[in-house]
Design an enzyme around this catalytic site. Sequence first.
Site, PDB file in Angstrom:
ATOM      1  N   LYS A  32      56.222 -33.315   3.614  1.00 16.96           N
ATOM      2  CA  LYS A  32      56.973 -32.640   2.531  1.00 16.96           C
ATOM      3  C   LYS A  32      56.197 -31.479   1.809  1.00 16.96           C
ATOM      4  O   LYS A  32      56.483 -30.317   1.614  1.00 16.96           O
ATOM      5  CB  LYS A  32      57.776 -33.381   1.345  1.00 16.96           C
TER       6      LYS A  32
ATOM      7  N   ASN B 269      53.341 -46.045   6.070  1.00 20.06           N
ATOM      8  CA  ASN B 269      52.108 -45.647   5.496  1.00 20.06           C
ATOM      9  C   ASN B 269      50.951 -46.806   5.701  1.00 20.06           C
ATOM     10  O   ASN B 269      50.083 -47.053   5.117  1.00 20.06           O
ATOM     11  CB  ASN B 269      52.424 -45.959   3.843  1.00 20.06           C
TER      12      ASN B 269
ATOM     13  N   GLY C 201      52.755 -30.890   2.909  1.00 22.22           N
ATOM     14  CA  GLY C 201      51.764 -30.195   3.584  1.00 22.22           C
ATOM     15  C   GLY C 201      51.619 -30.690   5.130  1.00 22.22           C
ATOM     16  O   GLY C 201      52.311 -31.367   5.421  1.00 22.22           O
TER      17      GLY C 201
ATOM     18  N   THR D 192      60.419 -46.923  -1.485  1.00 19.41           N
ATOM     19  CA  THR D 192      61.485 -46.480  -0.462  1.00 19.41           C
ATOM     20  C   THR D 192      62.357 -47.686  -0.391  1.00 19.41           C
ATOM     21  O   THR D 192      61.888 -48.805  -0.402  1.00 19.41           O
ATOM     22  CB  THR D 192      60.652 -46.370   0.904  1.00 19.41           C
TER      23      THR D 192
ATOM     24  N   ASP E 106      48.287 -43.409   2.017  1.00 21.78           N
ATOM     25  CA  ASP E 106      49.286 -42.977   1.152  1.00 21.78           C
ATOM     26  C   ASP E 106      49.408 -43.742  -0.197  1.00 21.78           C
ATOM     27  O   ASP E 106      50.457 -44.473  -0.223  1.00 21.78           O
ATOM     28  CB  ASP E 106      50.593 -42.762   1.850  1.00 21.78           C
TER      29      ASP E 106
ATOM     30  N   ALA F  61      42.278 -42.244  11.475  1.00 21.29           N
ATOM     31  CA  ALA F  61      42.919 -43.466  12.039  1.00 21.29           C
ATOM     32  C   ALA F  61      43.487 -42.918  13.267  1.00 21.29           C
ATOM     33  O   ALA F  61      44.497 -42.465  13.460  1.00 21.29           O
ATOM     34  CB  ALA F  61      43.864 -44.128  11.059  1.00 21.29           C
TER      35      ALA F  61
ATOM     36  N   LYS G 174      43.817 -33.463   4.953  1.00 18.90           N
ATOM     37  CA  LYS G 174      45.204 -33.255   4.573  1.00 18.90           C
ATOM     38  C   LYS G 174      45.164 -32.173   3.843  1.00 18.90           C
ATOM     39  O   LYS G 174      44.515 -31.982   2.887  1.00 18.90           O
ATOM     40  CB  LYS G 174      45.478 -34.579   3.607  1.00 18.90           C
TER      41      LYS G 174
ATOM     42  N   LYS H  57      54.993 -49.705   3.620  1.00 21.29           N
ATOM     43  CA  LYS H  57      55.913 -49.464   4.636  1.00 21.29           C
ATOM     44  C   LYS H  57      55.383 -49.103   6.024  1.00 21.29           C
ATOM     45  O   LYS H  57      54.162 -48.394   5.732  1.00 21.29           O
ATOM     46  CB  LYS H  57      57.150 -48.421   4.338  1.00 21.29           C
TER      47      LYS H  57
ATOM     48  N   ASP I 160      54.216 -48.854  -2.398  1.00 20.01           N
ATOM     49  CA  ASP I 160      55.258 -48.214  -1.233  1.00 20.01           C
ATOM     50  C   ASP I 160      54.543 -48.480   0.276  1.00 20.01           C
ATOM     51  O   ASP I 160      54.426 -47.716   0.914  1.00 20.01           O
ATOM     52  CB  ASP I 160      54.957 -46.512  -1.517  1.00 20.01           C
TER      53      ASP I 160
END
Length: 287
Positions: free
Chosen positions: A35, A153, A37, A183, A166, A105, A54, A150, A148
Amino acid sequence: MASKSLKPPKQPPKNPKKQWSLNDFEIGKPLGKGKFGRVYLAREVKSGFIVALKVIFKEQIEKYRLHHQLKREMEIQTSLRHPNVLRLYGWFHDEERIYLILEYAHGGELYRELRKTGRLSEKQAAIYIASLTQALAYCHEKHVIHRDIKPENLLLDHEGRLKIADFGWSVQSRSKRHTMCGTLDYLAPEMVENKAHDYAVDNWTLGILCYEFLYGVPPFEAERQTDTFRRIMKVDLSFPSTPDVSAEAKDLISQLLVKDSSKRLSLQKIMEHPWVIKNVTSHDTII
């Protein structure tokens, strides 16, 4: 960038006081887009070390008033040193953008692997859960709650080793927190109910992920958001007859997905659980 460059030197560039700039990097292919970048493969010119760069647009950070959150994320991730936590080596900025120099990664998101295979074997799921448990134990010792966790991430390196990435919703605190974040499918009941929460929200997420690794979907998924909220609050947990999942795995999941956060299985007890011991041997690379 030639493919042979993907085998980087073993050591990242070491100069924490260096004033980095875009001129220090050769920019390669895009690795992903979010969202705020994009992420690019990059090579530090002097050392030849491969990183993920990033790129975050300042305009977006200002628009959504995320200055404090981004600063906190950068400070937390830079301070963490664990084989299963993605490194943030440094950052720099220009007039329009902020650049984060991240560990690369090679294997990409675990989410992609999960969507491609549908579900994981119990052995592979246990290796990932053990890796995550050790990384979270390290984070919690540093008073960091991720909040967060998930599949999107979680990244995999060139050896298949799992890396937590993240830290946008993470917080470093010894006291309970009140911000609802994360989330939906992975939220703990105390977050859904807007109650104070602590490290135990990460333990809950391990139960959600273990279920998703083995069944291919999160346990409380529903068509409507309100139904997902209701199922989480009730801990409406059931185990389908297919695929065939072992009783030990179901026991671990059931001990993590407990409404009372004080009664959830501790991270140490996860590592001592029969399902983890049975599936993760000394030959498996979990760190």
